[in-house]
Design a protein around this motif. Structure first.
Motif, PDB file in Angstrom:
ATOM      1  N   ALA A 187       2.336  21.669  29.415  1.00 13.56           N
ATOM      2  CA  ALA A 187       2.975  22.463  28.371  1.00 13.56           C
ATOM      3  C   ALA A 187       2.548  21.982  26.989  1.00 13.56           C
ATOM      4  N   ILE A 241       8.888  26.492  39.774  1.00  5.60           N
ATOM      5  CA  ILE A 241       8.017  25.563  39.054  1.00  5.60           C
ATOM      6  C   ILE A 241       8.771  24.253  38.841  1.00  5.60           C
ATOM      7  N   LEU A 255       3.822  21.235  34.503  1.00  4.18           N
ATOM      8  CA  LEU A 255       4.433  22.290  35.304  1.00  4.18           C
ATOM      9  C   LEU A 255       3.637  22.442  36.598  1.00  4.18           C
ATOM     10  N   TRP A 257       2.634  33.885  28.642  1.00  2.56           N
ATOM     11  CA  TRP A 257       4.059  33.614  28.795  1.00  2.56           C
ATOM     12  C   TRP A 257       4.824  34.894  28.489  1.00  2.56           C
ATOM     13  N   ILE A 313      -1.639  26.720  29.438  1.00  2.54           N
ATOM     14  CA  ILE A 313      -0.760  27.889  29.609  1.00  2.54           C
ATOM     15  C   ILE A 313      -1.223  28.923  28.599  1.00  2.54           C
ATOM     16  N   TYR A 327       9.255  31.960  27.954  1.00  2.00           N
ATOM     17  CA  TYR A 327       9.450  31.549  29.349  1.00  2.00           C
ATOM     18  C   TYR A 327       8.125  31.630  30.090  1.00  2.00           C
ATOM     19  N   VAL A 328       8.018  30.844  31.143  1.00  2.00           N
ATOM     20  CA  VAL A 328       6.807  30.807  31.963  1.00  2.00           C
ATOM     21  C   VAL A 328       7.188  31.016  33.427  1.00  2.00           C
ATOM     22  N   CYS A 336      11.320  27.827  32.492  1.00  2.00           N
ATOM     23  CA  CYS A 336      10.379  28.274  33.523  1.00  2.00           C
ATOM     24  C   CYS A 336      11.105  28.646  34.808  1.00  2.00           C
ATOM     25  N   SER A 337      10.373  29.302  35.673  1.00  2.00           N
ATOM     26  CA  SER A 337      10.869  29.760  36.966  1.00  2.00           C
ATOM     27  C   SER A 337      11.356  28.577  37.805  1.00  2.00           C
TER      28      SER A 337
END
Length: 400
Positions: free
Chosen positions: A93, A103, A79, A60, A57, A44-45, A99-100
């Motif tokens: 990515a 984002i 993202l 993570w 990225i 996950y980011v 992701c959050s």
């Protein structure tokens, strides 16, 4: 926002170029996973994993550790951090994950109209960020929304020119990345060279860290938000601010009450910081030297500031020493705790410290002078390269 009539009147619209709305050529992905782990998603980011101005990225989290994120992204998608857009967090990515909700996951609607490789650079332009910031709402944690982003207008080159522009910008970005990688490698080379200067471990003359540390200062852990401090807010460092690659001032939390800010605990350039605790033993007694920092941040009680004695070895040598196997093995063997590992000041000060001979001191001084010159040269090269990339972005993507 660019006005098309103004462009036409000023005759700045190049042949084949056209004014488009972001939402006409870019799609907001709505792919979701209610159970990422069951769906085979491993990473996950969050916003904290994205670095300003860096399209890669590099960090993570693991879904297995527990996460509530459901927005799915795939390799090649862009993202964009919609919260506090002024932080300029955009990345491409190169793996799949979740992701959050802060984002946005973006992709081109038609690769024949907008080249996917060009999209991240459109999102890096000053005009795009100005639009995102200008359309953000909320006082404590301003966010832009998709409707506002979709209305952003920009000049789109014809397909044949998009390839050339994307290639030039990607080459510029890769050059900056190589400089950053070289800077990171410089630290490893410095430590290897110091290890060589020290020679056979059996010949080392040893003392303890207490002999070179005059004082250890610990901060406080006041009540704080889960969000980073704004430039005009007071904040407290998270333990992750002392990162594996050095000092990360963005790793902080805004204080809920500004009266809790401890002036004497303000982080300053030149500070030698040490982590007292971390989730993993490898993160305990992690060290860094603060090169530059905002003046609104304070130390937490999980981060120490070392004040070295006047006759102590140079800070950079001490920094390198605390990353060598001799010191690390001592720390990792003694740090304790169940959920989080930590070490006491007493145990830290009892840690091993090598005593340099006159020749070793001379050789270390020479080495550090050379590496400092190289480090500064690389920092200047990175600054110039980043400025050139910004200029190229502005020119190639038709900003006024």
């Amino acid at each position: 926002t660019i006005c098309e009539s103004t462009i036409m009147n000023n005759k700045t619209l190049k042949p084949g170029w056209r004014l488009v709305k972001f939402g006409d050529v870019v799609r907001l992905s709505k792919a979701r996973s209610q159970d990422p782990l069951a769906d085979g998603i491993e990473r996950y980011v969050g916003l904290e994993h994205l670095e300003p101005g860096d399209l890669r990225i590099r960090r993570w989290g693991s879904v297995a550790e527990g996460v509530t994120f459901t927005s799915v992204f795939q390799p090649g998608q862009v993202l964009f951090g919609k919260r506090r857009a002024y932080q300029r967090k955009v990345a491409v990515a190169d793996f799949s994950g979740v992701c959050s909700g802060d984002i946005y996951v973006l992709e081109t609607k038609d690769a024949q109209v907008l080249l996917p490789e060009l999209l991240p650079f459109v999102c890096q332009t000053d005009a795009f960020f100005d639009h995102a910031v200008g359309t953000s709402a909320g006082s404590l944690s301003p966010r832009t929304n998709w409707t506002s982003l979709a209305s952003y207008e920009f000049l789109l080159p014809p397909p044949e020119e998009q390839e050339n522009i994307a290639f030039l910008l990607a080459s510029s970005d890769e050059y900056i990345y190589q400089i950053q990688s070289t800077r990171s490698s410089l630290g490893n080379l410095e430590r290897s060279a110091i290890q060589s200067i020290l020679g056979n471990e059996g010949d080392w003359k040893m003392t303890t860290m207490k002999s070179i540390v005059k004082r250890i200062e610990a901060g406080k852990s006041p009540k704080a938000s889960s969000l980073p401090a704004e430039p005009n807010e007071f904040g407290v460092l998270k333990v992750s601010a002392v990162g594996s690659q050095g000092y990360c001032p963005d790793e902080n939390k805004a204080l809920l009450d500004s009266d809790d800010f401890v002036v004497d605990a303000t982080v300053q350039p030149g500070d030698f910081l040490v982590t007292r605790a971390n989730a993993q033993p490898q993160g305990v007694a992690r060290t860094c030297i603060v090169e530059s920092t905002p003046s609104n941040l304070m130390l937490s009680d999980k981060t120490w500031r070392l004040n070295l004695e006047g006759d102590a070895p140079p800070k950079r040598f001490v920094l390198a020493w605390t990353k060598l196997p001799k010191f690390r093995s001592y720390i990792e063997a003694l740090c304790s705790g169940t959920e989080a590992k930590n070490i006491s000041q007493e145990k830290f000060l009892s840690g091993p410290m090598v005593v340099l001979s006159e020749k070793q001191q001379f050789d270390v001084d020479q080495l550090l002078r050379q590496t400092d010159l190289t480090r500064k040269a690389l920092e200047e090269r990175e600054r110039v390269s980043a400025a050139m990339k910004r200029a190229l972005l502005k020119k190639s993507l038709g900003e006024n």
